[in-house]
Each structure stands twice: as C-alpha cells, then as structure tokens.
Scaffold this motif. Structure first.
Motif, PDB file in Angstrom:
ATOM      1  N   ARG A 127      -5.903   5.696  -5.672  1.00  0.00           N
ATOM      2  CA  ARG A 127      -4.359   5.880  -5.107  1.00  0.00           C
ATOM      3  C   ARG A 127      -4.533   5.111  -3.655  1.00  0.00           C
ATOM      4  O   ARG A 127      -3.422   4.496  -3.700  1.00  0.00           O
ATOM      5  CB  ARG A 127      -4.348   7.601  -4.606  1.00  0.00           C
ATOM      6  CG  ARG A 127      -4.398   8.316  -5.737  1.00  0.00           C
ATOM      7  CD  ARG A 127      -3.747   9.839  -5.507  1.00  0.00           C
ATOM      8  NE  ARG A 127      -3.728  10.611  -6.260  1.00  0.00           N
ATOM      9  CZ  ARG A 127      -4.808  11.747  -6.381  1.00  0.00           C
ATOM     10  NH1 ARG A 127      -5.562  11.780  -5.358  1.00  0.00           N
ATOM     11  NH2 ARG A 127      -4.950  12.521  -7.409  1.00  0.00           N
TER      12      ARG A 127
ATOM     13  N   LEU B 255      -3.960   1.537  -4.720  1.00  0.00           N
ATOM     14  CA  LEU B 255      -2.567   1.259  -5.222  1.00  0.00           C
ATOM     15  C   LEU B 255      -1.564   1.159  -4.286  1.00  0.00           C
ATOM     16  O   LEU B 255      -0.483   0.599  -4.349  1.00  0.00           O
ATOM     17  CB  LEU B 255      -2.242   2.253  -6.293  1.00  0.00           C
ATOM     18  CG  LEU B 255      -2.880   2.323  -7.621  1.00  0.00           C
ATOM     19  CD1 LEU B 255      -2.827   3.609  -8.603  1.00  0.00           C
ATOM     20  CD2 LEU B 255      -2.508   0.911  -8.342  1.00  0.00           C
ATOM     21  N   CYS B 256      -1.386   2.164  -3.316  1.00  0.00           N
ATOM     22  CA  CYS B 256      -0.759   2.010  -2.156  1.00  0.00           C
ATOM     23  C   CYS B 256      -0.507   0.456  -1.341  1.00  0.00           C
ATOM     24  O   CYS B 256       0.082   0.162  -0.941  1.00  0.00           O
ATOM     25  CB  CYS B 256      -0.971   2.998  -1.127  1.00  0.00           C
ATOM     26  SG  CYS B 256      -0.492   4.736  -1.448  1.00  0.00           S
TER      27      CYS B 256
ATOM     28  N   VAL C 279      -1.466  -2.283  -2.837  1.00  0.00           N
ATOM     29  CA  VAL C 279      -1.025  -3.177  -3.880  1.00  0.00           C
ATOM     30  C   VAL C 279       0.851  -3.338  -3.574  1.00  0.00           C
ATOM     31  O   VAL C 279       1.194  -4.292  -3.471  1.00  0.00           O
ATOM     32  CB  VAL C 279      -1.346  -2.922  -5.281  1.00  0.00           C
ATOM     33  CG1 VAL C 279      -0.437  -3.853  -5.987  1.00  0.00           C
ATOM     34  CG2 VAL C 279      -2.785  -3.330  -5.371  1.00  0.00           C
ATOM     35  N   LYS C 280       1.089  -2.030  -3.470  1.00  0.00           N
ATOM     36  CA  LYS C 280       2.811  -2.034  -3.312  1.00  0.00           C
ATOM     37  C   LYS C 280       3.202  -2.410  -2.078  1.00  0.00           C
ATOM     38  O   LYS C 280       4.041  -3.176  -1.814  1.00  0.00           O
ATOM     39  CB  LYS C 280       2.839  -0.149  -3.339  1.00  0.00           C
ATOM     40  CG  LYS C 280       2.765   0.310  -4.758  1.00  0.00           C
ATOM     41  CD  LYS C 280       3.184   1.643  -4.577  1.00  0.00           C
ATOM     42  CE  LYS C 280       2.880   2.359  -6.172  1.00  0.00           C
ATOM     43  NZ  LYS C 280       3.397   3.898  -6.025  1.00  0.00           N
ATOM     44  N   VAL C 281       2.342  -2.144  -0.944  1.00  0.00           N
ATOM     45  CA  VAL C 281       2.746  -2.913   0.434  1.00  0.00           C
ATOM     46  C   VAL C 281       2.706  -4.256   0.389  1.00  0.00           C
ATOM     47  O   VAL C 281       3.466  -4.823   0.855  1.00  0.00           O
ATOM     48  CB  VAL C 281       1.873  -2.404   1.454  1.00  0.00           C
ATOM     49  CG1 VAL C 281       1.871  -2.832   2.816  1.00  0.00           C
ATOM     50  CG2 VAL C 281       1.915  -0.610   1.614  1.00  0.00           C
TER      51      VAL C 281
ATOM     52  N   LEU D  64       2.960  -6.500  -2.214  1.00  0.00           N
ATOM     53  CA  LEU D  64       4.187  -7.084  -3.096  1.00  0.00           C
ATOM     54  C   LEU D  64       5.333  -6.911  -2.061  1.00  0.00           C
ATOM     55  O   LEU D  64       6.237  -7.671  -2.062  1.00  0.00           O
ATOM     56  CB  LEU D  64       4.328  -5.946  -4.221  1.00  0.00           C
ATOM     57  CG  LEU D  64       3.256  -6.335  -5.235  1.00  0.00           C
ATOM     58  CD1 LEU D  64       3.436  -5.160  -6.542  1.00  0.00           C
ATOM     59  CD2 LEU D  64       3.399  -7.500  -5.945  1.00  0.00           C
ATOM     60  N   TYR D  65       5.669  -5.857  -1.376  1.00  0.00           N
ATOM     61  CA  TYR D  65       6.702  -5.839  -0.597  1.00  0.00           C
ATOM     62  C   TYR D  65       6.529  -6.920   0.574  1.00  0.00           C
ATOM     63  O   TYR D  65       7.623  -7.628   0.790  1.00  0.00           O
ATOM     64  CB  TYR D  65       6.536  -4.311   0.320  1.00  0.00           C
ATOM     65  CG  TYR D  65       7.883  -4.362   1.245  1.00  0.00           C
ATOM     66  CD1 TYR D  65       9.077  -3.831   0.834  1.00  0.00           C
ATOM     67  CD2 TYR D  65       7.656  -4.666   2.602  1.00  0.00           C
ATOM     68  CE1 TYR D  65      10.065  -3.860   1.694  1.00  0.00           C
ATOM     69  CE2 TYR D  65       8.886  -4.808   3.409  1.00  0.00           C
ATOM     70  CZ  TYR D  65       9.854  -4.227   3.290  1.00  0.00           C
ATOM     71  OH  TYR D  65      11.054  -4.125   4.063  1.00  0.00           O
TER      72      TYR D  65
ATOM     73  N   SER E  90      -0.644   8.829  -0.473  1.00  0.00           N
ATOM     74  CA  SER E  90      -1.529   9.215  -1.503  1.00  0.00           C
ATOM     75  C   SER E  90      -2.465  10.376  -0.916  1.00  0.00           C
ATOM     76  O   SER E  90      -3.464  10.905  -1.536  1.00  0.00           O
ATOM     77  CB  SER E  90      -2.581   8.042  -1.821  1.00  0.00           C
ATOM     78  OG  SER E  90      -3.217   7.603  -0.474  1.00  0.00           O
TER      79      SER E  90
ATOM     80  N   SER F  45       6.284  10.595   2.448  1.00  0.00           N
ATOM     81  CA  SER F  45       6.152  11.192   0.875  1.00  0.00           C
ATOM     82  C   SER F  45       6.593  12.662   1.029  1.00  0.00           C
ATOM     83  O   SER F  45       7.053  13.477   2.140  1.00  0.00           O
ATOM     84  CB  SER F  45       4.688  11.332   0.924  1.00  0.00           C
ATOM     85  OG  SER F  45       4.136  12.395   2.020  1.00  0.00           O
TER      86      SER F  45
END
Length: 325
Positions: free
Chosen positions: A12, A15-16, A18-20, A22-23, A185, A300
């Motif tokens: 988790r 994955l957080c 990776v999202k950051v 990409l942003y 997460s 969240s």
C-alpha cells in the motif's frame, strides 16, 4: 497474519508513492506567492536543521520572524541557525535542543520556552522519521508513533495556551502538521498503537501520518468550539529528496536515486505548502484542512471518522499524562 500485517502495508505504501510520482511527473511544484512580512512574530519549527524543516525556517526568518529551530542534533542545529542568520534576514533563527522521542525533553523544551516570555504565532510540526527497524522511544512507544505523532501531540498541547494568547481575531496563530500521502494507506488500531502484534515499519510510518491528520481535525474542532484564534492544518509535502528516505531497503535505495533526480521535489519545493499554510493571507482563519501542492484536497475517508478522532485524542492524553480537556 504476516501477509496482512507486514506485506500489505508495504504494498500500500509503495502504491501511494507511485501515485505521488505520477502526479509530480505531470504537475509543476507549487510556487509560493509573495507573502507579507512577519516582523516581530515567533515560530517554532521542529526538525528544522535540514531538509524541508530547514527551508521552512529559512523562509520564515527571511520574512522577519524569530524562528526557533527545535531538533536533537546540536551541532547540526547550531550550524543551520548560523547559516540562516548569515544570510542577513530581517528575522533571526536560533537552535534549541528538543528530542521528540522523549516526553521529558518535550516538557523541558516547553517550560524553557515559556520562561522566556515570548509569544508564539506559528508552530510547524515537521520532524519525523520513516521506515526504521523496530525500535522504541525512551518512554516505550514505537518509534514512528512516538516521534512523528505523540511527541508532537504533547508539544502542541503544552504550547496551546501560548498559541491561544498570541492569536487574535483576524490574525490567528497557526499550527501546521506535516503529514504524508502515505496516511491514505494507514490503519490505526487504538488497542495496538505500538504495533506489537506484528511489526511493519511501513505500516507504522503510515499509521503515524494518519494519526497526525486525525489529530489536526479534532484539535481544530476544539479551537473552533472554544472560539480561539488558532487554526490547525495538515500538509502533505509530496515526495521530496531528503534524508528521510535513507532507511529504504537496499534495492529500493538503488531504484530511488535516478527517480529522485527526475521526479522528486527539492526541499524548498517540499516546504512551500507548509510555508503557505503558516503565513498566507488566504489561509487566515482557515483550519481543519489537508493541503497538497498548495491546494486543499480531501484526505483519506478514515481521517474524517469523528469517533476515531476522539478515541485517538483520549488515548494520546492518557499516554502522555495529560488531562483530557
């Protein structure tokens, strides 16, 4: 049990990340607007000896503030304050020892600060650690929970009366809590805040950042209900190239280096949202928010759980020996 308690928090958290990333790949870092001078005002920045904390302290001093850099590395802290003062800022910086892993040290710091008779207009709870192996503070708390959250909980509560007195209508005192996207997460179990059932450094870090957001929202409710001129906000700096990542696994360290050069924010960019939240006129009287890249966003779902906020507050008061007010 191992899969749920150790592997899933790790997945988790990454994955957080990776999202950051990409942003940050497709969005520019928030650029600070011009801010008003803050001559005569006083700020405390924990972990202000380097990285985001140092950049925050430096910017506050450049606007005329008296900045107290609070940290547990005396030589590094003194050097940081000296470097800021050598830049000829209108304000000034000083270093004061504070070990957030020690409740005794937190109390000593606050009592010494109170004895000086200074006001306090801004408190930036920035200090933190990430992904350390299983350790305990001197008071027996899991290190992430104790340093990132519980030390700041006690520090803030002990300084609260001073923040209330320093704030005025139209010129609120401001508390800024440095959280992280990893709080998305995070899982918080009131019965096992020290994560003794099955330890995961990833889960422990995420929990500590979730605790800061829960604390932010509940404390703001208390300030609003009491009619106090104090605002409390949580800030996410994004992924920033600082020493916070030194505890990554070896493989992750190797993968991180080239990615950090391309996609991570600089410490100055990482500090920009915290500085904006602490000083911007647009944030006057605005509290109970979660800010990322200069914008208010939703945190969240679990962070808005009022019952969990209350439960964490009561348990935290119990753990640090504060009367639940």
């Amino acid at each position: 049990m191992w899969l749920q308690a150790v592997l899933l928090p790790c997945i988790r958290l990454y994955l957080c990340g990776v999202k950051v990333l990409l942003y940050q790949l497709f969005n520019r870092a928030f650029a600070l607007p011009d801010l008003l001078k803050q001559n005569g005002k006083v700020a405390i920045v924990t972990g202000g000896t380097r990285g985001i904390g140092f950049e925050t302290a430096k910017h506050l001093a450049s606007l005329g503030m008296h900045v107290v850099i609070a940290g547990n590395e005396s030589e590094e802290g003194s050097a940081a304050a000296r470097k800021i003062n050598e830049q000829g800022n209108e304000g000034k910086a000083e270093y004061v020892f504070l070990d957030l892993t020690s409740l005794k040290s937190v109390r000593q710091f606050v009592h010494a600060f109170q004895d000086r008779g200074l006001s306090l207009h801004v408190l930036v709870n920035n200090a933190g650690t990430m992904l350390v192996s299983e350790k305990q503070t001197e008071d027996g708390f899991e290190l992430h929970f104790g340093l990132n959250y519980l030390g700041h909980f006690l520090l803030t509560n002990m300084l609260l009366d001073l923040l209330k007195r320093s704030g005025k209508h139209g010129c609120c005192s401001r508390i800024v809590n440095m959280s992280s996207a990893t709080h998305f997460s995070g899982v918080l179990d009131i019965s096992d805040l020290n994560r003794r059932i099955c330890y995961s450094s990833h889960g422990a870090y995420s929990q500590s950042k979730l605790a800061l957001v829960l604390f932010t929202y509940y404390l703001q409710e208390c300030m609003t209900a009491g009619g106090f001129s104090v605002t409390v906000n949580a800030v996410d700096p994004g992924m920033v190239d600082t020493a916070l990542y030194d505890n990554l696994w070896s493989l992750a360290q190797v993968l991180k280096r080239p990615v950090a050069k391309m996609l991570f924010r600089t410490p100055a960019e990482g500090a920009s949202t915290a500085i904006y939240t602490a000083l911007a006129s647009e944030m006057e009287g605005v509290g109970g928010c979660y800010l990322y890249n200069g914008q208010k966003i939703q945190s969240s779902d679990i962070s808005y759980d009022s019952e969990l906020q209350v439960a964490l507050w009561k348990k935290s008061c119990e753990l640090v020996g504060l009367q639940d007010a």
